[in-house]
Motif scaffolding. Sequence first.
Motif, mmCIF file in Angstrom:
data_model
loop_
_atom_site.group_PDB
_atom_site.id
_atom_site.type_symbol
_atom_site.label_atom_id
_atom_site.label_comp_id
_atom_site.label_asym_id
_atom_site.label_seq_id
_atom_site.Cartn_x
_atom_site.Cartn_y
_atom_site.Cartn_z
ATOM 1 N N THR A 1 0.827 -1.211 0.000
ATOM 2 C CA THR A 1 0.000 0.000 0.000
ATOM 3 C C THR A 1 0.857 1.255 0.000
ATOM 4 N N ILE A 2 1.870 1.279 0.843
ATOM 5 C CA ILE A 2 2.737 2.458 0.929
ATOM 6 C C ILE A 2 3.546 2.631 -0.356
ATOM 7 N N THR A 3 4.000 1.517 -0.937
ATOM 8 C CA THR A 3 4.710 1.591 -2.218
ATOM 9 C C THR A 3 3.802 2.154 -3.302
ATOM 10 N N LEU A 4 2.567 1.673 -3.336
ATOM 11 C CA LEU A 4 1.603 2.155 -4.328
ATOM 12 C C LEU A 4 1.315 3.645 -4.123
ATOM 13 N N LEU A 5 1.273 4.051 -2.866
ATOM 14 C CA LEU A 5 0.999 5.450 -2.554
ATOM 15 C C LEU A 5 2.052 6.365 -3.175
ATOM 16 N N HIS A 6 3.295 5.921 -3.153
ATOM 17 C CA HIS A 6 4.381 6.729 -3.722
ATOM 18 C C HIS A 6 4.337 6.764 -5.251
ATOM 19 N N LYS A 7 3.690 5.771 -5.844
ATOM 20 C CA LYS A 7 3.662 5.679 -7.307
ATOM 21 C C LYS A 7 2.399 6.270 -7.927
ATOM 22 N N ASP B 1 -7.000 11.864 0.715
ATOM 23 C CA ASP B 1 -5.743 12.462 1.124
ATOM 24 C C ASP B 1 -4.654 11.412 1.398
ATOM 25 N N ARG B 2 -3.452 11.684 0.915
ATOM 26 C CA ARG B 2 -2.343 10.750 1.064
ATOM 27 C C ARG B 2 -2.022 10.454 2.532
ATOM 28 N N ASP B 3 -2.028 11.494 3.353
ATOM 29 C CA ASP B 3 -1.754 11.285 4.777
ATOM 30 C C ASP B 3 -2.796 10.383 5.413
ATOM 31 N N GLN B 4 -4.041 10.503 4.992
ATOM 32 C CA GLN B 4 -5.105 9.659 5.525
ATOM 33 C C GLN B 4 -4.921 8.202 5.103
ATOM 34 N N ILE B 5 -4.498 7.991 3.868
ATOM 35 C CA ILE B 5 -4.226 6.627 3.406
ATOM 36 C C ILE B 5 -3.103 6.014 4.233
ATOM 37 N N VAL C 1 -8.855 3.658 13.928
ATOM 38 C CA VAL C 1 -9.270 3.429 12.533
ATOM 39 C C VAL C 1 -10.599 4.125 12.265
ATOM 40 N N ALA C 2 -11.540 3.962 13.190
ATOM 41 C CA ALA C 2 -12.846 4.610 13.027
ATOM 42 C C ALA C 2 -12.699 6.124 12.934
ATOM 43 N N ASN C 3 -11.807 6.692 13.730
ATOM 44 C CA ASN C 3 -11.603 8.147 13.696
ATOM 45 C C ASN C 3 -11.024 8.599 12.357
ATOM 46 N N VAL C 4 -10.077 7.819 11.807
ATOM 47 C CA VAL C 4 -9.516 8.145 10.493
ATOM 48 C C VAL C 4 -10.609 8.087 9.430
ATOM 49 N N VAL C 5 -11.406 7.042 9.494
ATOM 50 C CA VAL C 5 -12.482 6.872 8.510
ATOM 51 C C VAL C 5 -13.495 8.005 8.624
ATOM 52 N N GLU C 6 -13.840 8.392 9.839
ATOM 53 C CA GLU C 6 -14.757 9.524 10.028
ATOM 54 C C GLU C 6 -14.222 10.777 9.348
#
Length: 208
Positions: free
Chosen positions: A61-67, A74-78, A196-201
Motif C-alpha cells: 500500500t505504501i509503495t503504491l501510494l508513492h507511485k 488524502d495521502r496522509d489519511q491513506i 481506525v474509526a476516527n480516520v475513517v470519520e
Amino acid sequence: MLGRLMPREGKFFDLFNAHAERIVEGARELASMIGTFRDLDAHAQRIDNAERAADKITHETITLLHKTFITPFDRDQIHQLINTMDDILDLIQDVAESVALYDLRSVTPEAKQLAEICQMCCDRVQTVVGLLTDVKRSEAILKCCEEIDRLESDADRVMRSALSKLFREENDLKQVMKLRVIYDLLETITDRCEDVANVVEGIVLENS
C-alpha cells in the motif's frame, strides 16, 4: 496530460479490504485462543501468518501510494489508515506472544470477554473499511464508526472491572502481573480499532 499518464487511485480499496480480512482472521484466532485456552501454539502460528501477510499488504500500500498520482483521498489519511490497521494485528500478535512468554496457564472470564469485544471491533473495522469504496454512504459508515466507539467504551469498562477484581482476589503476584499485561494489550486493540474509526470519520466528513 500528465495526470492521464500517471497511475490513478490504483488498488487501494482492494488492499484495505485484504488487510481487514487478515485483521479479522487474527482477531478470531485470538478470541478462540483466549476463549478455549487450548491449542495455543496452533492459534499463535495462525496469528503470526496473518500478521506477516498484513505486513506485506501494508508495504504494498505504501509503495503504491508513492507511485500513484491521483489518490482516492488524502495521502496522509491513506498512510495513517493502513498503518493504524497494521497496529491492530501487531497487538493481536503481542497478546499471543505474551501468553507464551509469560507461560500463562489460565485466563479469567474478563480476559475472554475482552477478546470477544476485540473480535467484534475487528469485524466492524472490516465492515467500515469495506464501505469506504463509496464515501457517499456516510450514514452507514458513521454508524459503524459509532459502534466501534461503543465497543471500545465497553472494553474500558470490562478492563476497569477486571483490574479491580484481579487486585482484590488474586494472591499470586506473578499472575496479577501476567494478567494485567494481557488486559492492557486486549484493551489497546480496541483503542486502535477506534483510531481506525476516527480516520475513517475524517475521510468521510471531508469527502462526502
